[in-house]
Design a protein around this motif. Structure first.
Motif, mmCIF file in Angstrom:
data_model
loop_
_atom_site.group_PDB
_atom_site.id
_atom_site.type_symbol
_atom_site.label_atom_id
_atom_site.label_comp_id
_atom_site.label_asym_id
_atom_site.label_seq_id
_atom_site.Cartn_x
_atom_site.Cartn_y
_atom_site.Cartn_z
ATOM 1 N N GLY A 194 38.081 25.787 34.378
ATOM 2 C CA GLY A 194 39.100 25.493 35.385
ATOM 3 C C GLY A 194 40.461 25.958 34.926
ATOM 4 O O GLY A 194 40.852 25.787 33.773
ATOM 5 N N ARG A 195 41.190 26.522 35.883
ATOM 6 C CA ARG A 195 42.504 27.070 35.511
ATOM 7 C C ARG A 195 43.485 25.947 35.179
ATOM 8 O O ARG A 195 43.494 24.910 35.844
ATOM 9 N N VAL A 196 44.275 26.162 34.150
ATOM 10 C CA VAL A 196 45.386 25.243 33.863
ATOM 11 C C VAL A 196 46.704 25.893 34.288
ATOM 12 O O VAL A 196 47.758 25.284 34.231
ATOM 13 N N ARG A 197 46.634 27.153 34.660
ATOM 14 C CA ARG A 197 47.802 27.885 35.168
ATOM 15 C C ARG A 197 47.250 28.991 36.046
ATOM 16 O O ARG A 197 46.146 29.475 35.809
ATOM 17 N N ASP A 198 47.979 29.353 37.090
ATOM 18 C CA ASP A 198 47.469 30.525 37.818
ATOM 19 C C ASP A 198 48.414 31.706 37.737
ATOM 20 O O ASP A 198 48.156 32.761 38.307
ATOM 21 N N LYS A 199 49.484 31.541 36.962
ATOM 22 C CA LYS A 199 50.319 32.698 36.622
ATOM 23 C C LYS A 199 50.230 32.854 35.109
ATOM 24 O O LYS A 199 50.564 31.923 34.374
ATOM 25 N N VAL A 200 49.795 34.007 34.684
ATOM 26 C CA VAL A 200 49.630 34.244 33.246
ATOM 27 C C VAL A 200 50.726 35.216 32.794
ATOM 28 O O VAL A 200 50.847 36.321 33.327
ATOM 29 N N ALA A 201 51.512 34.767 31.814
ATOM 30 C CA ALA A 201 52.648 35.576 31.351
ATOM 31 C C ALA A 201 52.211 36.617 30.322
ATOM 32 O O ALA A 201 51.438 36.314 29.400
ATOM 33 N N PHE A 202 52.716 37.822 30.500
ATOM 34 C CA PHE A 202 52.496 38.910 29.534
ATOM 35 C C PHE A 202 53.852 39.352 28.996
ATOM 36 O O PHE A 202 54.891 39.114 29.625
ATOM 37 N N SER A 203 53.825 40.000 27.814
ATOM 38 C CA SER A 203 55.107 40.452 27.273
ATOM 39 C C SER A 203 55.215 41.973 27.377
ATOM 40 O O SER A 203 54.206 42.677 27.462
ATOM 41 N N ALA A 204 56.448 42.456 27.354
ATOM 42 C CA ALA A 204 56.671 43.909 27.300
ATOM 43 C C ALA A 204 56.118 44.391 25.964
ATOM 44 O O ALA A 204 56.238 43.697 24.958
ATOM 45 N N MET A 221 41.475 39.260 30.898
ATOM 46 C CA MET A 221 42.428 38.618 29.972
ATOM 47 C C MET A 221 43.173 37.501 30.694
ATOM 48 O O MET A 221 43.379 36.409 30.160
ATOM 49 N N ALA A 222 43.569 37.775 31.938
ATOM 50 C CA ALA A 222 44.320 36.772 32.694
ATOM 51 C C ALA A 222 43.443 35.561 33.000
ATOM 52 O O ALA A 222 43.902 34.412 32.924
ATOM 53 N N HIS A 223 42.167 35.796 33.319
ATOM 54 C CA HIS A 223 41.294 34.653 33.632
ATOM 55 C C HIS A 223 41.057 33.773 32.415
ATOM 56 O O HIS A 223 41.109 32.548 32.514
ATOM 57 N N VAL A 224 40.798 34.394 31.265
ATOM 58 C CA VAL A 224 40.562 33.542 30.087
ATOM 59 C C VAL A 224 41.861 32.833 29.704
ATOM 60 O O VAL A 224 41.856 31.648 29.337
ATOM 61 N N ALA A 225 42.990 33.517 29.850
ATOM 62 C CA ALA A 225 44.279 32.874 29.537
ATOM 63 C C ALA A 225 44.536 31.708 30.492
ATOM 64 O O ALA A 225 45.034 30.649 30.090
ATOM 65 N N ALA A 226 44.147 31.892 31.763
ATOM 66 C CA ALA A 226 44.387 30.842 32.762
ATOM 67 C C ALA A 226 43.589 29.583 32.438
ATOM 68 O O ALA A 226 44.017 28.474 32.756
ATOM 69 N N GLY A 266 56.777 39.336 35.042
ATOM 70 C CA GLY A 266 56.044 39.324 33.774
ATOM 71 C C GLY A 266 54.683 38.665 33.854
ATOM 72 O O GLY A 266 54.031 38.485 32.820
ATOM 73 N N CYS A 267 54.253 38.293 35.064
ATOM 74 C CA CYS A 267 53.003 37.520 35.178
ATOM 75 C C CYS A 267 51.968 38.205 36.059
ATOM 76 O O CYS A 267 52.311 38.882 37.025
ATOM 77 N N VAL A 268 50.714 37.956 35.728
ATOM 78 C CA VAL A 268 49.606 38.304 36.615
ATOM 79 C C VAL A 268 49.197 37.011 37.313
ATOM 80 O O VAL A 268 49.004 35.983 36.659
ATOM 81 N N THR A 269 49.077 37.075 38.629
ATOM 82 C CA THR A 269 48.712 35.868 39.379
ATOM 83 C C THR A 269 47.226 35.878 39.672
ATOM 84 O O THR A 269 46.673 36.892 40.105
ATOM 85 N N ILE A 270 46.591 34.755 39.403
ATOM 86 C CA ILE A 270 45.165 34.620 39.719
ATOM 87 C C ILE A 270 45.081 33.982 41.100
ATOM 88 O O ILE A 270 45.615 32.898 41.315
ATOM 89 N N GLY A 271 44.416 34.662 41.997
ATOM 90 C CA GLY A 271 44.297 34.125 43.361
ATOM 91 C C GLY A 271 43.002 33.350 43.539
ATOM 92 O O GLY A 271 42.457 32.798 42.575
ATOM 93 N N ASP A 272 42.509 33.335 44.768
ATOM 94 C CA ASP A 272 41.283 32.595 45.055
ATOM 95 C C ASP A 272 40.076 33.505 45.203
ATOM 96 O O ASP A 272 39.011 33.069 45.623
ATOM 97 N N GLU A 273 40.262 34.785 44.875
ATOM 98 C CA GLU A 273 39.137 35.707 45.002
ATOM 99 C C GLU A 273 38.062 35.316 43.990
ATOM 100 O O GLU A 273 38.375 34.836 42.897
ATOM 101 N N PRO A 274 36.806 35.563 44.327
ATOM 102 C CA PRO A 274 35.738 35.196 43.390
ATOM 103 C C PRO A 274 35.677 36.119 42.172
ATOM 104 O O PRO A 274 36.197 37.237 42.202
ATOM 105 N N GLY A 275 35.010 35.649 41.146
ATOM 106 C CA GLY A 275 34.824 36.449 39.934
ATOM 107 C C GLY A 275 36.157 36.773 39.288
ATOM 108 O O GLY A 275 37.054 35.937 39.209
ATOM 109 N N LEU A 276 36.290 38.015 38.837
ATOM 110 C CA LEU A 276 37.548 38.447 38.214
ATOM 111 C C LEU A 276 38.594 38.805 39.262
ATOM 112 O O LEU A 276 39.738 39.121 38.925
ATOM 113 N N GLY A 277 38.185 38.802 40.526
ATOM 114 C CA GLY A 277 39.148 39.082 41.603
ATOM 115 C C GLY A 277 39.395 40.561 41.822
ATOM 116 O O GLY A 277 40.338 40.928 42.519
ATOM 117 N N VAL A 278 38.558 41.410 41.218
ATOM 118 C CA VAL A 278 38.711 42.859 41.439
ATOM 119 C C VAL A 278 37.336 43.499 41.670
ATOM 120 O O VAL A 278 36.319 42.999 41.180
#
Ligand code: GKR
Ligand code: MG
Length: 434
Positions: free
Chosen positions: A134-144, A341-346, A379-391
Motif C-alpha cells: 500500500g502506498r504511503v505517498r503518491d508523489k515520489v520525489a527525485f533529485s537532479a 522505482m516510483a512504485h517501490v518508493a511509494a 521533482g516528483c513522479v505521481t502514482i495514479g490509479d492505473e493498474p500495475g506499474l501504470g504504463v
C-alpha cells in the motif's frame, strides 16, 4: 492464471557522453524489456539492465517461468535472491552496475518479480505499490542528477539526439546544467556525479551550487570511490556546510574499511555529514560489517539489483531498525524502470531521501511506453490509479529500440573502453585516482 509467453527484448537507447570515475557513457545505453503474458491475455512488463548477459540470463530461466502462476513464481525462484558472495568482489567498486556476474541472479529475479507484479496488478486492477503493502505517498520525489559531460546528446550516425545541456566540463557549466534541470523538472535536491575532475574543482562546483540554490536544496556528491581516505576527509571538511541539512557524501572512497576511516576522521572534527553508498553495500550480506564499522549511514537501494521490490522493502525495514538512512540509486533507464522505482518508493515508508534518476538524460525518441515520457513535475513522479506499474508498451517504439540494438556495436556497458575510444587512448580506471 498462468504465464503462457515470455518475451525478452534487448534494446538500445541514446545516451549522452556522461563522465564518471568508471569512464564515459557510450552513445547508446542498453536495456532489456521483459513481457510476461498470461493465459487471459494480460501482459506484465518490466525493464532491467541490458546487453547480452542480462537478456541471456532471462532466456535461461524461460522453462521455469512458462506455465507458472505469477502469484507463486517468485516463491519458486526465491533461491535466486541471495546472489553470490559479498564485499568488494560482489560490489560495484570495479564493475559498473549490471555487469557483475555475482549479482546476476538477483537482477534476473528482480526483473521477473516486477513483471509478475505488473501482470497481477493489471489483472486485479490495482497499482503495484498497493499490492506490495500500500502506498504511503503518491508523489515520489527525485533529485537532479548532474554529470560532467562532453558535447553531444547521444546516439550515432544519422541517429543523433539534441544536446540539451551542451558540454559541461567546468564547475560553472555544471551549475548551468543544474539550473536547466531544475527549471525543467522542478527538482528540490541535487546529486552531483563527481570523481571526474580534480577534487578542488569538484569542491568548487558544490560550493557554487550551494551559492546558487541555498541551504534549502540538499546537495550530494558521488565520486564513485575515486578518492583516497585523506582526499575524502579533506572534501568532507571543506564541504561540511554545503553537504549538511539533508545532503551526503556518497562513496568517496573504496571499501568499507576506508569508508569507516573517513567517517571516524570527520566525526573527530565534529563533521556529521553522513556517508552514503551504492558501491560498498550492494547485498544484505554486506550490511553487518557496514554497520559494525559505522562505514555507511545511508544505503542506496535499487530494486533492479537488490533482488526486487520486496527485498528493497525488507532492506528499508532493516535500515529503520538500525537508524540507517535509505535513498535510491539509478542507472540509465526508461519509463518502465522509472515507474517501478516510483512504485517501490511509494510503498516504502522508511525512504529518507529523494531518489536518484537518470531519466532526464534520455529522450522522447527512445521512450517505449505509450503516451511518451513519464512526467516529472515539481521533482516528483505521481502514482495514479492505473493498474500495475501504470504504463503500457508502445510496440512501435519497442521495435525501434530493438533495431537500434541490432545496429549498434555494444553488447555490454564498458565505460573504460569508451574513454579510450573518445577521450584518451591510454585511459585506465584508477582507484583511488586522487
Ligand atoms: O551512470 O555513470 C553512471 C553512474 O556512475 C552509475 O553507473 C552509478 O551506478 O549512478 C550510479 C551511482 O550512484 O553510483
Ligand atoms: Mg553512487
Amino acid at each position: 492464471m498462468k504465464i503462457v509467453d515470455m518475451r525478452v527484448h534487448s534494446i538500445a537507447i541514446a545516451d549522452p557522453p556522461l563522465r564518471s570515475s568508471y569512464g564515459l557513457h557510450a552513445p547508446y545505453a542498453l536495456r532489456t524489456i521483459l513481457e510476461l503474458e498470461s493465459d487471459d491475455g494480460i501482459t506484465g512488463i518490466s525493464e532491467t539492465y541490458g546487453g547480452q548477459a542480462p537478456a541471456g540470463a532471462l532466456e535461461a530461466i524461460r522453462p521455469d517461468v512458462i506455465g507458472q502462476n505469477p502469484y507463486r513464481l517468485t516463491g519458486l525462484l526465491s533461491s535466486m535472491t541471495e546472489g553470490q558472495g559479498s564485499g568488494i568482489e560482489r560490489s560495484q567498486t570495479y564493475l559498473v552496475p549490471g555487469e557483475n556476474p555475482l549479482d546476476q541472479t538477483t537482477r534476473t529475479y528482480a526483473a521477473i518479480e516486477t513483471g509478475c507484479l505488473d501482470l497481477i496488478g493489471k489483472s486485479v486492477g490495482q497499482g503495484v505499490c498497493d499490492l506490495i503493502g500500500g502506498r504511503v505517498r503518491d508523489k515520489v520525489a527525485f533529485s537532479a542528477y548532474p554529470f560532467f559531460k562532453h558535447g553531444g546528446g547521444g546516439g550515432a550516425g544519422d541517429d543523433l539526439r539534441e544536446d540539451e545541456y551542451g558540454e559541461v566540463m567546468t564547475p560553472e557549466a555544471l551549475v548551468r546544467e543544474v539550473k536547466q534541470m531544475i527549471t525543467k523538472y522542478g527538482f528540490g535536491s541535487v546529486k552531483f556525479k563527481g570523481g571526474v575532475l580534480e577534487p578542488d574543482l569538484e569542491i568548487e562546483a558544490v560550493k557554487l551550487l550551494y551559492q546558487e540554490f541555498g541551504a534549502d536544496v540538499p546537495l550530494r556528491i558521488d565520486p564513485n570511490s575515486a578518492w583516497t581516505v585523506d582526499t575524502s576527509v579533506r572534501v568532507g571538511r571543506e564541504l561540511a556546510k554545503e553537504l549538511s541539512g539533508g545532503g551526503y557524501l556518497e562513496d568517496p572512497t573504496a571499501g568499507l574499511e576506508n569508508m569507516s576511516q573517513v567517517r571516524k576522521r570527520l566525526m573527530a572534527k565534529g563533521i556529521e555529514t553522513p556517508l552514503a553508498t551504492n558501491v560498498a553495500v550492494t547485498s544484505f550480506a554486506d550490511i553487518p560489517q557496514a554497520l559494525e564499522l559505522d562505514a555507511v549511514q545511508i544505503i542506496l537501494c535499487d530494486h533492479h539489483y537488490w533482488g526486487g521490490m520486496r527485498r528493497v522493502q525488507r532492506l528499508a525495514g532493516l535500515c529503520k531498525v538500525f537508524g540507517t538512512g535509505l535513498s535510491m540509486h539509478s542507472n540509465s533507464h526508461l519509463g518502465i524502470s522509472l515507474m517501478a522505482m516510483a512504485h517501490v518508493a511509494a510503498a516504502t515508508p522508511h525512504l529518507t531521501y529523494a531518489c536518484d534518476t537518470h531519466y532526464p538524460w534520455q529522450s522522447q525518441r527512445d521512450e517505449v511506453v505509450t503516451g511518451g515520457r513519464v512526467p516529472i513535475v515539481d521533482g516528483c513522479v505521481t502514482i495514479g490509479d492505473e493498474p500495475g506499474l501504470g504504463v503500457e508498451l508502445d510496440y512501435d517504439q519497442l521495435a525501434r529500440g530493438r533495431e537500434r540494438f541490432e545496429k549498434c556495436p555494444y553488447r555490454k556497458r564498458d565505460d573504460e573502453a569508451e574513454m579510450r575510444k573518445h577521450v584518451d587512448p591510454n585511459w585506465k580506471r584508477k582507484l583511488p585516482r586522487w
